[in-house]
Design a protein around this motif. Structure first.
Motif, short mmCIF file in Angstrom:
data_model
loop_
_atom_site.label_atom_id
_atom_site.label_comp_id
_atom_site.label_asym_id
_atom_site.label_seq_id
_atom_site.Cartn_x
_atom_site.Cartn_y
_atom_site.Cartn_z
N THR A 230 -77.39 -7.07 -35.21
CA THR A 230 -77.74 -7.73 -36.48
C THR A 230 -77.13 -9.11 -36.58
N VAL A 231 -75.90 -9.28 -36.15
CA VAL A 231 -75.24 -10.59 -36.27
C VAL A 231 -75.90 -11.63 -35.37
N PRO A 232 -76.10 -11.37 -34.07
CA PRO A 232 -76.79 -12.40 -33.27
C PRO A 232 -78.22 -12.64 -33.72
N ALA A 233 -78.92 -11.59 -34.16
CA ALA A 233 -80.30 -11.78 -34.62
C ALA A 233 -80.34 -12.69 -35.83
N GLN A 234 -79.47 -12.45 -36.80
CA GLN A 234 -79.43 -13.29 -37.99
C GLN A 234 -79.10 -14.73 -37.63
N LEU A 235 -78.12 -14.89 -36.74
CA LEU A 235 -77.72 -16.25 -36.36
C LEU A 235 -78.81 -16.97 -35.58
N MET A 236 -79.50 -16.27 -34.71
CA MET A 236 -80.59 -16.89 -33.95
C MET A 236 -81.65 -17.44 -34.91
N GLY A 237 -82.02 -16.62 -35.91
CA GLY A 237 -82.99 -17.08 -36.89
C GLY A 237 -82.48 -18.24 -37.71
N ALA A 238 -81.22 -18.17 -38.11
CA ALA A 238 -80.63 -19.23 -38.93
C ALA A 238 -80.51 -20.54 -38.15
N LEU A 239 -80.21 -20.45 -36.85
CA LEU A 239 -80.11 -21.68 -36.05
C LEU A 239 -81.47 -22.35 -35.91
N SER A 240 -82.51 -21.55 -35.77
CA SER A 240 -83.85 -22.14 -35.65
C SER A 240 -84.28 -22.78 -36.96
N ALA A 241 -83.99 -22.13 -38.10
CA ALA A 241 -84.34 -22.70 -39.40
C ALA A 241 -83.43 -23.87 -39.76
N ASP A 242 -82.16 -23.77 -39.39
CA ASP A 242 -81.16 -24.82 -39.60
C ASP A 242 -80.97 -25.19 -41.07
N LEU A 243 -80.90 -24.17 -41.91
CA LEU A 243 -80.41 -24.35 -43.27
C LEU A 243 -78.90 -24.14 -43.28
N PRO A 244 -78.17 -24.72 -44.26
CA PRO A 244 -76.75 -24.39 -44.38
C PRO A 244 -76.55 -22.88 -44.38
N ALA A 245 -75.61 -22.39 -43.57
CA ALA A 245 -75.43 -20.96 -43.40
C ALA A 245 -73.97 -20.63 -43.16
N ILE A 246 -73.60 -19.43 -43.58
CA ILE A 246 -72.27 -18.90 -43.31
C ILE A 246 -72.43 -17.42 -43.00
N VAL A 247 -71.64 -16.92 -42.06
CA VAL A 247 -71.73 -15.53 -41.63
C VAL A 247 -70.60 -14.73 -42.26
N LEU A 248 -70.92 -13.54 -42.73
CA LEU A 248 -69.90 -12.59 -43.17
C LEU A 248 -70.22 -11.25 -42.52
N THR A 249 -69.39 -10.83 -41.60
CA THR A 249 -69.59 -9.54 -40.95
C THR A 249 -69.00 -8.42 -41.81
N GLY A 250 -69.44 -7.20 -41.54
CA GLY A 250 -69.06 -6.08 -42.39
C GLY A 250 -67.67 -5.53 -42.16
N ALA B 263 -69.83 -5.29 -31.58
CA ALA B 263 -69.78 -5.70 -32.99
C ALA B 263 -68.49 -6.46 -33.29
N SER B 264 -67.36 -5.91 -32.86
CA SER B 264 -66.08 -6.59 -33.10
C SER B 264 -66.02 -7.90 -32.33
N THR B 265 -66.53 -7.89 -31.11
CA THR B 265 -66.53 -9.11 -30.30
C THR B 265 -67.32 -10.22 -30.98
N MET B 266 -68.54 -9.90 -31.42
CA MET B 266 -69.37 -10.93 -32.04
C MET B 266 -68.75 -11.44 -33.33
N ALA B 267 -68.10 -10.56 -34.10
CA ALA B 267 -67.42 -11.02 -35.31
C ALA B 267 -66.34 -12.03 -34.97
N CYS B 268 -65.57 -11.75 -33.90
CA CYS B 268 -64.50 -12.67 -33.48
C CYS B 268 -65.06 -13.99 -32.97
N LEU B 269 -66.14 -13.91 -32.20
CA LEU B 269 -66.69 -15.13 -31.61
C LEU B 269 -67.34 -16.01 -32.67
N VAL B 270 -68.02 -15.40 -33.64
CA VAL B 270 -68.60 -16.18 -34.73
C VAL B 270 -67.50 -16.91 -35.50
#
Length: 575
Positions: free
Chosen positions: A127-147, A203-210
């Motif tokens: 879910t985290v990489p999928a959301q980010l991939m879409g957000a990078l293509s749209a390129d609106l201001p974005a912030i990630v919050l993992t669960g 999941a933990s890895t992607m949270a740390c890398l983001v």
């Protein structure tokens, strides 16, 4: 409302005159909104991957409410919307088959709706990489919050990690050292709360890398899902996205090559998942940053393993959070990271982590006394079995097997292997190189997590606990063992893995980053000329589109028509 040029995207919806402005505003009044909400304030989307089918993300509805508080406190207008949710534990054939579909959905939601910025709420692996991939293509201001991760599992009076201990317990049952009743009792002990896996899995890895890439707030990766601090971070993320909109700070103004180098280096320091390489490669493609597969090896070679977490160490994410989380690791790495990299806070990475303390050196080691020395993270291999690359997680491999020559035992599908793995007459010994192909992005399809192949029972009974295994698929980030993954090109795309035969000798040489079958070129050419082209399964819908357009693992397994499309999310024209 005025007809002047809109200052925000949302103004072209809510600030419009005439019937369309009437419709846009009127429909939202049915939820009790006041006219003040349409006064030109930033409209913030809360992109929520909540689902009861994705247990890791089931608490995100409550997290979203905290985000809304923050948006309102900062003078924004929050609007929550759902996306499909990808749960690796329940989804077949693999959540990875749908990562790109979810990314498309996120992108099109951001493009189509009256949003000025977005908070991305994700947890489980894809879910985290999928959301980010879409957000990078749209390129609106974005912030990630993992669960956030679950609380530590507890079994037999000890900590037990989700994923890693499942694989261990399952092998103990097959070896007759653990009863099926005990195995059943362990099920409820490993998942004690809301949140994602407690080990340093994907999941933990992607949270740390983001977090180290500057796309989430400092310290947000490791706080447990049920900790009140997770909800405080949600409120702060809601406040911060309003500022990002007001300052027009987009992902494209944060991410650059430094961000990806930091991510590759941190991945080495935390003993991160091999899956992160596939996701980061896809993100680099969306962000238009040149970051080939070899960079993950090059960037990691001088980075020691500092984080003592399963599956490469001893502890779990709860201890990692209490020890100081990502900021503490950043402080330990010091100048090994690009401290001047930009972040969503408006400060640099170094400024965000200035003064960060390491509160437990058993959990987070220093560079002077690491868990494992530099160069012990994920390695990228090449050779005549993997011309475009393959990866191996050294920190979770057996040292005695990383330079190994053995006879291949080849299976065309994982189902074929598991139908035979308990056969006492299986021609396998401790030197065998076990190969399962047909598990790549196109072949399976979806590149499932089958790489952590169970040890054949006859070897388990003989006390063998690891074996060299090779696949064009993936493995869970919670897994361990001497396993070569992501072989590219995959066998279904005509890669040389398709030419390997049972009885061939295979040499794994990690020190020299080589993976080769010891078969001469003339014989390989003969096999290639005799190989019958396998007709593709007649599949329509998403799976057919995926198979036709998916790239290989070395470039992130994204769809070819989605890479390199970063740009402003322009409002849809409406007559």
């Amino acid at each position: 409302m005025t007809s002047s040029e809109p200052t925000r995207r949302s103004t072209s919806w809510f600030g419009a005159e005439g019937k369309m402005g009437f419709v846009h505003r009127s429909k939202l009044y049915n939820s009790g909104r006041s006219p003040e909400m349409f006064d030109g304030r930033p409209v913030i989307g809360i992109c929520n991957s909540w689902s009861e089918l994705t247990p890791c993300n089931r608490h995100l509805r409550d997290v979203a409410e905290a985000v809304k508080r923050g948006v309102l406190l900062a003078g924004g207008f929050p609007l929550e919307f759902p996306t499909m949710s990808l749960g690796e534990t329940l989804m077949r054939p693999s959540a990875m088959l749908y990562r790109n579909l979810m990314a498309m959905e996120v992108e099109e939601n951001l493009r189509s709706y009256p949003l000025d910025g977005v908070v991305l709420l994700g947890g489980c692996d894809k879910t985290v990489p999928a959301q980010l991939m879409g957000a990078l293509s749209a390129d609106l201001p974005a912030i990630v919050l993992t669960g956030g991760p679950m609380l530590n599992g507890k079994f037999r009076g000890c900590d037990a990690g989700s994923g890693t201990h499942v694989w261990q317990f399952a092998e103990e049952v097959r070896a007759g050292r653990m009863s099926r009743a005990e195995f059943g009792r362990a099920e409820a002990c490993l998942s004690r709360s809301a949140g994602h896996c407690t080990t340093m899995g994907t999941a933990s890895t992607m949270a740390c890398l983001v977090e180290v890439m500057g796309l989430s707030l400092p310290g947000s990766a490791a706080v447990p899902a049920v900790d009140a601090g997770r909800y405080a971070l949600a409120e702060q993320s809601g406040k911060r996205i309003v500022s990002l909109v007001e300052d027009d700070v987009r992902p494209s103004s944060i991410l650059d090559r430094r961000s990806f180098e930091n991510a590759a280096r941190l991945n080495a320091a935390i003993g991160g998942s091999t899956n992160a390489i596939v996701h980061l490669s896809a993100l680099a493609g969306r962000a238009e940053v040149d970051f080939p597969l070899e960079e993950f090896d090059r960037q990691a070679r001088d980075i020691p393993l500092l984080v003592n977490l399963l599956p490469s160490g001893q502890f779990l994410m709860e201890e990692f959070s209490y020890a100081g989380g990502v900021p503490a690791v950043v402080a330990e790495l010091g100048e090994r990271l690009h401290g001047d990299a930009r972040t969503v806070t408006g400060r640099t990475l170094a400024e965000n982590c200035e003064g960060a303390q390491n509160w437990n050196r058993e959990v987070i080691h220093s560079c002077a006394e690491p868990v494992q020395p530099a160069g012990s993270a994920t390695a990228v291999l090449h050779g005549n079995l993997a011309p475009n690359g393959a990866v191996i997680k050294l920190s979770a491999a057996s040292p005695e097997l990383i330079d190994h020559t053995g006879t291949a035992l080849v299976f065309d599908t994982v189902e074929e292997y598991y139908a035979r793995c308990d056969d006492p007459d299986l021609p396998v010994d401790a030197d065998t190189v076990l190969v399962v192909r047909g598990a790549g992005p196109r072949g399976y399809p979806g590149m499932p997590e089958i790489g952590n192949l169970s040890i054949p029972k006859k070897l388990l009974d003989a006390g063998v606990r690891d074996l060299v295994r090779i696949t064009d698929g993936r493995m869970s980030g919670t897994s361990y063992g001497t396993i070569v993954l992501h072989v590219a090109p995959e066998s279904a795309a005509g890669g040389p893995l398709a030419l390997l035969r049972t009885g061939d000798r295979v040499h794994l040489d990690v020190a020299n980053r080589q993976l080769n079958m010891l078969v001469d070129d003339a014989e390989l050419a003969r096999r290639a000329s005799e190989a019958a082209e396998r007709p593709a399964d007649a599949q329509g819908g998403w799976t057919g589109l995926y198979r036709e357009h998916v790239g290989q693992a070395d470039t992130g397994a994204d769809l070819d028509f989605l890479r390199g499309r970063r740009g402003h999310a322009i409002p849809r024209r409406h007559l």
